[in-house]
Write a protein that holds these residues in place. Structure first.
Motif, short mmCIF file in Angstrom:
data_model
loop_
_atom_site.label_atom_id
_atom_site.label_comp_id
_atom_site.label_asym_id
_atom_site.label_seq_id
_atom_site.Cartn_x
_atom_site.Cartn_y
_atom_site.Cartn_z
N UNK A 21 -19.59 14.82 -24.49
CA UNK A 21 -18.45 15.27 -23.69
C UNK A 21 -18.12 14.27 -22.59
N UNK A 22 -19.08 13.42 -22.22
CA UNK A 22 -18.87 12.45 -21.15
C UNK A 22 -18.22 11.16 -21.62
N UNK A 23 -18.07 10.99 -22.94
CA UNK A 23 -17.54 9.74 -23.48
C UNK A 23 -16.02 9.72 -23.47
N UNK A 24 -15.45 8.53 -23.38
CA UNK A 24 -13.99 8.40 -23.38
C UNK A 24 -13.41 8.65 -24.76
N UNK A 25 -14.19 8.37 -25.82
CA UNK A 25 -13.77 8.65 -27.19
C UNK A 25 -14.92 9.41 -27.86
N UNK A 26 -14.93 10.73 -27.73
CA UNK A 26 -16.09 11.52 -28.17
C UNK A 26 -16.02 11.99 -29.62
N UNK A 27 -15.35 11.24 -30.47
CA UNK A 27 -15.12 11.71 -31.84
C UNK A 27 -16.05 11.03 -32.85
N UNK A 28 -16.31 11.74 -33.94
CA UNK A 28 -17.03 11.20 -35.08
C UNK A 28 -16.14 11.40 -36.31
N UNK A 29 -16.00 10.36 -37.14
CA UNK A 29 -15.10 10.46 -38.27
C UNK A 29 -15.67 9.84 -39.53
N UNK A 30 -15.31 10.42 -40.65
CA UNK A 30 -15.78 9.96 -41.96
C UNK A 30 -14.62 10.03 -42.96
N UNK A 31 -14.55 9.04 -43.85
CA UNK A 31 -13.65 9.10 -45.00
C UNK A 31 -14.50 9.01 -46.25
N UNK A 32 -14.27 9.94 -47.18
CA UNK A 32 -15.02 9.95 -48.43
C UNK A 32 -14.07 10.28 -49.58
N UNK A 33 -14.34 9.71 -50.74
CA UNK A 33 -13.56 10.03 -51.93
C UNK A 33 -14.09 11.31 -52.58
N UNK A 34 -13.19 12.20 -52.93
CA UNK A 34 -13.56 13.49 -53.53
C UNK A 34 -13.03 13.54 -54.96
N UNK A 35 -13.88 13.95 -55.88
CA UNK A 35 -13.53 14.06 -57.29
C UNK A 35 -12.65 15.30 -57.50
N UNK A 36 -11.39 15.08 -57.87
CA UNK A 36 -10.47 16.21 -58.09
C UNK A 36 -9.99 16.28 -59.54
N UNK A 37 -10.77 15.73 -60.45
CA UNK A 37 -10.34 15.67 -61.86
C UNK A 37 -10.01 17.06 -62.40
N UNK A 38 -10.95 17.99 -62.29
CA UNK A 38 -10.73 19.35 -62.78
C UNK A 38 -9.70 20.09 -61.96
N UNK A 39 -9.72 19.87 -60.65
CA UNK A 39 -8.77 20.53 -59.75
C UNK A 39 -7.33 20.14 -60.11
N UNK A 40 -7.10 18.87 -60.33
CA UNK A 40 -5.75 18.40 -60.64
C UNK A 40 -5.25 19.00 -61.95
N UNK A 41 -6.14 19.06 -62.93
CA UNK A 41 -5.76 19.65 -64.21
C UNK A 41 -5.40 21.12 -64.05
N UNK A 42 -6.16 21.84 -63.22
CA UNK A 42 -5.89 23.27 -63.03
C UNK A 42 -4.56 23.48 -62.31
N UNK A 43 -4.25 22.65 -61.31
CA UNK A 43 -2.97 22.82 -60.61
C UNK A 43 -1.80 22.56 -61.55
N UNK A 44 -1.96 21.60 -62.46
CA UNK A 44 -0.90 21.31 -63.41
C UNK A 44 -0.75 22.43 -64.44
N UNK A 45 -1.88 22.93 -64.92
CA UNK A 45 -1.86 24.01 -65.91
C UNK A 45 -1.19 25.26 -65.34
#
Length: 208
Positions: A21-45
């Protein structure tokens, strides 16, 4: 907006909270790739809109992590029972407005409700939000034009404590479809282990 206060005397991250809380930029961030192969097919179906369906899954996953539902208010920690999403909606002039959604319902009911709420938001064309109500939100945005490996987000001064979740353009690699998902949280409340739990739950939620 139902919430409770967290007692700092029994809070096991009290020292971490005070330090970050005392820091000027108190954030932690992550970028990760997520497998949406099945999800994408279901949204299209099912002919479901990709963004709103993914937003639903993201909201479910974020709400499953206790620390993602915590906020800093007047130097104290409050914990919401559930949080809504506030996402950006593109407008015809190249700008955007905000739309607030509650995911606490079955997916098909949510999609009908969310589609209507997005149209209402387009008619209002505003990014104004009540400061007190905004504490309850996960801030959501997307970059559907770019498949990125990292992102830098604008943050306010003083720092707010709402998790920011962003995703980009999905892509094919080694026979699977992936999407970059970025998470930015206030480190006084959230550690890497909590962000990893979000990604783990998101993988489950997108099975639908």
């Amino acid at each position: 907006m139902e919430y409770k206060y967290i007692s700092m005397e029994s809070y096991n991250r009290k020292e971490h909270f005070e330090y970050f809380s005392s820091l000027s930029y108190p954030y932690v961030g992550i970028t990760a790739n997520v497998d949406i192969t099945g999800f994408l097919q279901k949204t299209k179906t099912n002919q479901w809109p990709f963004f709103l369906t993914f937003c639903y899954c993201v909201s479910k996953a974020a709400n499953s992590v206790t620390e993602f539902r915590q906020r800093i208010s007047d130097g104290k920690i409050i914990q919401f029972e559930r949080c809504k999403t506030s996402h950006t909606v593109a407008l015809d002039d190249g700008t955007y407005c905000y739309c607030n959604l509650d995911s606490n319902m079955p997916v098909e009911e949510y999609l009908a409700y969310a589609t209507e709420e997005q149209e209402n938001a387009r008619q209002k064309r505003t990014i104004e939000e009540d400061e007190k109500e905004a504490l309850n939100y996960f801030f959501i945005s997307t970059l559907p034009w770019i498949s990125y490996i990292s992102i830098i987000q604008p943050v306010p001064i003083p720092a707010d404590s709402n998790p920011r979740i962003t995703w980009g353009k999905y892509f094919r690699q080694e026979g699977k479809i992936w999407i970059p998902v970025s998470v930015l949280c206030h480190h006084a409340l959230v550690d890497g282990i909590h962000i990893s739990r979000f990604y783990e739950q998101l993988a489950k939620e997108i099975i639908l």
